[in-house]
Design a protein around this motif. Structure first.
Motif, short mmCIF file in Angstrom:
data_model
loop_
_atom_site.label_atom_id
_atom_site.label_comp_id
_atom_site.label_asym_id
_atom_site.label_seq_id
_atom_site.Cartn_x
_atom_site.Cartn_y
_atom_site.Cartn_z
N PHE A 271 0.71 -0.83 0.22
CA PHE A 271 0.24 0.11 -0.36
C PHE A 271 0.89 1.67 0.08
O PHE A 271 0.44 2.45 -0.65
CB PHE A 271 -0.73 0.16 0.98
N TYR A 272 1.80 1.43 0.84
CA TYR A 272 3.27 2.62 0.91
C TYR A 272 3.30 2.54 0.15
O TYR A 272 4.29 4.18 0.05
CB TYR A 272 2.98 3.17 2.69
N THR A 273 4.66 1.42 -0.58
CA THR A 273 5.34 1.56 -1.33
C THR A 273 4.56 1.56 -2.77
O THR A 273 5.78 1.67 -3.76
CB THR A 273 6.46 0.50 -1.58
N VAL A 274 3.64 0.98 -3.33
CA VAL A 274 3.27 0.59 -4.54
C VAL A 274 1.84 2.18 -4.59
O VAL A 274 2.20 2.79 -5.71
CB VAL A 274 3.20 -0.31 -5.14
N ILE A 275 0.97 1.94 -3.96
CA ILE A 275 -0.62 2.27 -4.10
C ILE A 275 -0.34 3.41 -4.08
O ILE A 275 -1.02 4.62 -4.89
CB ILE A 275 -0.99 1.42 -3.38
N VAL A 276 -0.10 4.30 -3.00
CA VAL A 276 -0.02 5.58 -2.23
C VAL A 276 0.52 6.89 -2.90
O VAL A 276 0.61 8.13 -3.79
CB VAL A 276 0.18 6.06 -0.47
N PRO A 277 2.24 6.23 -4.01
CA PRO A 277 2.84 7.17 -4.46
C PRO A 277 2.02 7.16 -5.66
O PRO A 277 2.40 7.82 -6.61
CB PRO A 277 4.48 6.10 -4.94
N MET A 278 1.45 6.29 -6.57
CA MET A 278 0.84 6.14 -7.84
C MET A 278 -0.64 7.44 -7.79
O MET A 278 -0.85 7.90 -8.08
CB MET A 278 0.20 4.56 -7.81
N LEU A 279 -1.15 7.05 -6.45
CA LEU A 279 -2.50 7.54 -6.25
C LEU A 279 -1.72 9.79 -6.25
O LEU A 279 -3.04 10.26 -6.34
CB LEU A 279 -3.29 7.12 -5.16
N ASN A 280 -1.42 10.05 -5.34
CA ASN A 280 -0.76 11.04 -4.97
C ASN A 280 -0.87 12.36 -5.98
O ASN A 280 -1.22 13.59 -5.99
CB ASN A 280 1.39 11.21 -4.53
N PRO A 281 -0.27 11.88 -7.38
CA PRO A 281 -0.52 12.50 -8.69
C PRO A 281 -2.09 13.11 -8.90
O PRO A 281 -2.18 13.89 -8.77
CB PRO A 281 0.43 12.26 -9.92
N LEU A 282 -2.55 12.12 -7.88
CA LEU A 282 -4.00 12.13 -8.95
C LEU A 282 -4.84 12.95 -7.84
O LEU A 282 -5.51 13.44 -7.63
CB LEU A 282 -4.78 10.44 -8.64
N ILE A 283 -4.38 12.37 -6.21
CA ILE A 283 -4.82 12.86 -5.50
C ILE A 283 -4.79 14.65 -5.07
O ILE A 283 -5.92 15.74 -4.68
CB ILE A 283 -4.79 12.75 -4.36
N TYR A 284 -3.27 15.39 -5.79
CA TYR A 284 -3.15 16.29 -6.05
C TYR A 284 -3.47 17.27 -6.53
O TYR A 284 -3.80 18.09 -6.75
CB TYR A 284 -1.35 16.79 -5.67
N THR A 285 -3.86 16.57 -8.12
CA THR A 285 -4.20 16.91 -9.84
C THR A 285 -5.98 16.91 -9.14
O THR A 285 -6.29 18.46 -9.88
CB THR A 285 -3.58 16.36 -10.58
N LEU A 286 -6.54 16.87 -9.22
CA LEU A 286 -7.75 15.96 -8.79
C LEU A 286 -8.93 17.01 -8.23
O LEU A 286 -9.65 17.55 -8.11
CB LEU A 286 -8.45 14.26 -9.14
N ARG A 287 -7.84 17.55 -6.95
CA ARG A 287 -8.97 17.68 -6.07
C ARG A 287 -8.21 19.24 -5.52
O ARG A 287 -8.40 19.42 -4.74
CB ARG A 287 -8.52 17.21 -4.64
N ASN A 288 -7.51 19.66 -6.85
CA ASN A 288 -6.43 21.16 -6.73
C ASN A 288 -7.06 21.76 -7.91
O ASN A 288 -6.64 21.69 -9.19
CB ASN A 288 -5.25 21.14 -6.62
N THR A 289 -7.71 23.03 -7.59
CA THR A 289 -8.08 23.33 -8.71
C THR A 289 -6.76 24.27 -9.68
O THR A 289 -6.73 25.09 -11.09
CB THR A 289 -8.65 25.04 -8.60
N GLU A 290 -6.19 24.84 -8.61
CA GLU A 290 -4.37 25.84 -8.82
C GLU A 290 -3.71 24.59 -9.69
O GLU A 290 -3.11 25.31 -10.79
CB GLU A 290 -3.58 26.21 -8.12
N MET A 291 -3.74 23.51 -9.97
CA MET A 291 -2.79 22.36 -10.47
C MET A 291 -3.23 22.47 -11.45
O MET A 291 -2.39 21.74 -12.39
CB MET A 291 -2.67 21.15 -9.60
N LYS A 292 -4.93 21.84 -11.59
CA LYS A 292 -5.26 21.66 -13.22
C LYS A 292 -5.28 22.67 -14.28
O LYS A 292 -5.31 23.04 -15.15
CB LYS A 292 -6.89 22.06 -12.82
N LEU A 293 -5.73 23.89 -13.78
CA LEU A 293 -5.06 24.96 -14.57
C LEU A 293 -4.01 24.92 -15.28
O LEU A 293 -3.42 25.56 -16.18
CB LEU A 293 -5.36 26.46 -13.94
N ALA A 294 -2.95 24.62 -14.04
CA ALA A 294 -1.02 24.57 -14.49
C ALA A 294 -1.45 23.89 -15.42
O ALA A 294 -0.55 24.25 -16.39
CB ALA A 294 -0.42 25.00 -13.37
#
Length: 308
Positions: A271-294
């Motif tokens: 979970f923390y060696t594979v799944i979380v590093p894979m989900l982090n970009p999605l979490i920070y991109t999909l839930r962040n308006t500034e990131m989506k615009l940039a």
């Protein structure tokens, strides 16, 4: 006292004994690793090529993405290779190197998450002084401190393991070299060592406590604000809270429990060696308006430059 060490290599027992399941996992983890590389590369490129790099929150996020790539790369490529191999062996020296590197990078990542919680606290509780307190020099200092604390944590752990005798057997009931499965192979009483390891791993608990304190203070401060102000403030924290929960809960489960306890360490580690590093970009991109615009801006500029 002389250390008697008869072990020159270790053999991983892997995730599953079933050969067909391991072949399926080979393709699964290969896809996951490619997703980790691609997702975090997109985050790094988007932040460094836009104005977001000037903001402390995204400066820390950039370092977090870099740690995700490096941290995952210490475990997953070997795991993928081992899933396709008949014999899952690793030399003693390479095992110790993996142990040190893994805990160094994980330690740095943990302290970066603490820095991000501190950043959100200052942004919400002291907004007028935010850019003064979280200036670039202080951000550099916090990252340097994260590396220093991560190094101290990993070198202490490595020296502790190097001082232990391994007389055989050499089969590690895991898919990478970690402290708890290695302690089970030590040919002497490990009661004192287990306590020292738990004390060393206490950094995970302390870091969790610091993050929790930051968000308790944030929530306490928000009680006097309007509902719109609370929503706006918490929207910037939600992604970070999600990442912290996904990363810290499995870490606490694995490293706070004693070495002799029977638990699902291997499965939880995925979970923390594979799944979380894979989900982090999605979490920070999909839930962040500034990131989506940039993201749209950077990739539109790149696509236009390609066609010119």
């Amino acid at each position: 006292m002389e250390i008697h060490n008869n072990v020159t290599e270790f053999i991983f027992m892997g995730l599953w004994g079933n050969r067909y399941i391991e072949l399926l996992l080979f393709f699964f983890f290969l896809l996951c690793y490619l997703a980790v590389l691609m997702g975090n590369f997109i985050i790094l490129l988007t932040i460094t090529c836009s104005h977001l790099i000037e903001q402390p929150m995204y400066y820390f996020l950039c370092h977090l993405s870099l740690m995700d790539v490096c941290y995952t790369s210490t475990v997953v490529p070997r795991l993928i290779r081992d899933l396709a191999a008949a014999r899952k062996n690793i030399s003693y020296a390479k095992c110790m190197t993996q142990l040190f590197t893994l805990h160094l990078l994980a330690g740095v990542e943990i302290f970066i998450l603490v820095c991000m919680a501190l950043d959100r606290y200052v942004a919400i509780v002291k907004p007028l002084h935010y850019m003064v307190i979280m200036n670039r020099k202080r951000c550099h200092m916090l990252i340097a401190m994260a590396w220093l604390l991560g190094f101290w944590h990993s070198i202490a752990l490595l020296l502790m393991v190097l001082s232990l005798p391994f007389c055989g057997p050499n089969q590690i009931n895991h898919y990478f070299c970690d402290v708890k499965p290695l302690l089970k192979l030590v040919c002497k009483d490990i009661h004192v060592v287990s306590i020292l390891v738990i004390a060393n791993q206490g950094m995970v608990v302390v870091s969790t406590f610091l993050v929790m304190v930051s968000y308790i203070l944030i929530l306490y401060n928000l009680r006097t604000r309007s509902s719109a102000g609370r929503r706006k403030a918490l929207s910037t924290c939600s992604s970070h809270i999600m990442v912290v929960v996904l990363f810290f809960v499995p870490c606490i489960y694995i490293y706070v429990l004693p070495a002799g306890s029977e638990n699902k360490d291997k499965e939880v580690s995925v979970f923390y060696t594979v799944i979380v590093p894979m989900l982090n970009p999605l979490i920070y991109t999909l839930r962040n308006t500034e990131m989506k615009l940039a993201l749209r801006k950077v990739w539109s500029l790149l696509s236009h430059s390609e066609f010119k």
